[in-house]
Scaffold this active site. Structure first.
Site, PDB file in Angstrom:
ATOM      1  N   SER A 153      50.188  19.837  20.586  1.00 38.36           N
ATOM      2  CA  SER A 153      49.213  19.441  19.578  1.00 38.36           C
ATOM      3  C   SER A 153      49.731  19.839  18.202  1.00 38.36           C
ATOM      4  CB  SER A 153      47.850  20.078  19.876  1.00 38.36           C
ATOM      5  OG  SER A 153      46.878  19.623  18.967  1.00 38.36           O
ATOM      6  N   HIS A 180      48.686  15.275  20.917  1.00 43.11           N
ATOM      7  CA  HIS A 180      47.461  14.888  20.218  1.00 43.11           C
ATOM      8  C   HIS A 180      47.827  14.133  18.946  1.00 43.11           C
ATOM      9  CE1 HIS A 180      45.232  18.544  22.159  1.00 43.11           C
ATOM     10  NE2 HIS A 180      45.371  17.532  22.984  1.00 43.11           N
ATOM     11  N   ASP A 273      43.147  22.752  25.160  1.00 44.59           N
ATOM     12  CA  ASP A 273      43.483  21.583  25.965  1.00 44.59           C
ATOM     13  C   ASP A 273      44.768  21.816  26.759  1.00 44.59           C
ATOM     14  OD1 ASP A 273      43.217  18.976  26.946  1.00 44.59           O
ATOM     15  OD2 ASP A 273      44.479  18.148  25.360  1.00 44.59           O
TER      16      ASP A 273
END
Length: 335
Positions: A153, A180, A273
């Site tokens: 991310s 992401h 996540d």
């Protein structure tokens, strides 16, 4: 292609113009000295491609890209004096719709242009991407038996550049990446990674097999998942996940449907996540790696995974590629 050049430096404009007209494939439609002029020229005469500088007086390249994509959409290639030095602006421009980035060619000591080959290569690659040239037939590749599943991310693009640059060209495994990132930015990310990777890099396509020696990158705002039978697909479910595409959704699908070996890797990123999915991979007997605190831009996702026992090996970024190559080479399933 008809090309528009946006740059406030006359010398840079002239070097790019000469490089473009040196081929018989492209023509220069117009030039603009700043973002506002570029927006106006695109509205009056929309080209096939805009070569967009980033740092300009008045309206910069990021805002100009955003306005062009809203008012008179066309392909935008960021052309900047320093890709690494302007990384934040590059990512902003790609988030606004730019497809890729390349370094501005410069005047060499002998009077010739330095970097023009790479510059023209990027223009030709963009032409293929937008459909001006047909793609070559894909070469046959062996179905992978080992899958490297990577999630990242915040700070991930730079970490992925380092990791992929260090992976060997003969790696007997497939690599699938969930970063992401908005779908508009995904093609530019894949193209950027392909510049440093010894392995081919492209966006993952619905229904394709996971083949050895290929790096696939999640390419939509839906979640990339492994489907029954081992093929890749996209799904909007779960709709309540705030991260899209979700690393956790991908890891969970890998654990459920991939029938070969797996190495799960969680890189820099904010939030949690991927932590639970990585834990399930480890519980199923697969090896897992988390990036260490010191080399992370944001020590969030790897930290969350480590806290629940999901990480079997904590490594600095510069050691992860070597660890992957050694482990796969030692595996009895390696070809």
């Amino acid at each position: 292609m008809k090309i528009g050049i946006v740059n406030d430096m006359p010398m840079a404009v002239e070097i790019m113009r000469r490089a473009i007209v040196s081929t018989s494939k492209h023509t220069v439609a117009w030039t603009a000295r700043d973002g506002a002029e570029a927006v106006a020229r695109c509205g009056a005469d929309t080209p096939d491609l805009v070569l967009m500088d980033l740092i300009m007086p008045g309206m910069d390249g990021v805002e100009a890209t955003r306005r062009i994509m809203t008012e008179s959409p066309c392909a935008v290639l960021v052309v900047t004096a320093t890709v690494e030095g302007n990384a934040a602006k590059v990512f902003e421009a790609m988030g606004a719709g730019a497809l890729d980035v390349v370094q501005t060619p410069t005047l060499g000591g002998n009077g010739g242009a330095q970097g023009s080959a790479g510059f023209l290569y990027k223009i030709d690659a963009t032409a293929k991407l937008i459909g001006d040239e047909p793609d070559p037939e894909p070469e046959f590749r062996e179905k992978a038996r080992t899958l490297i599943a990577i999630g990242s991310s915040a700070g991930g693009p730079a970490a992925l550049v380092k990791l992929l640059a260090d992976l060997p060209a003969d790696l007997p495994a497939a690599v699938v990446i969930v970063q992401h990132v908005d779908a508009q930015f995904a093609p530019g990310l894949a193209n950027w990674l392909s510049e440093v990777s010894k392995l081919p890099v492209r966006l993952a396509v619905e229904g394709e097999t996971i083949d050895q020696g290929i790096v696939l990158v999640a390419g939509t705002n839906d979640h990339l998942v492994v489907l029954p039978g081992g093929r890749l697909g996209y799904t909007p479910e779960p709709v309540n996940y705030s991260y899209r595409p979700s690393v956790n959704a991908f890891f969970e699908s890998v654990n459920r449907y991939w029938r070969g070996d797996v190495i799960g890797v969680l890189l820099t990123g904010m939030g949690r996540d991927g932590a639970i999915g990585l834990k399930h991979l480890r519980d199923a007997g697969h090896h897992t790696i988390g990036q260490d605190r010191e080399s992370c831009a944001v020590y969030g996702m790897p930290k969350a995974a480590a806290e629940i026992g999901a990480v079997a090996e904590v490594l600095p970024l510069e050691q992860i590629a070597g660890a992957l190559a050694r482990r796969i080479k030692a595996s009895p399933t390696a070809s």
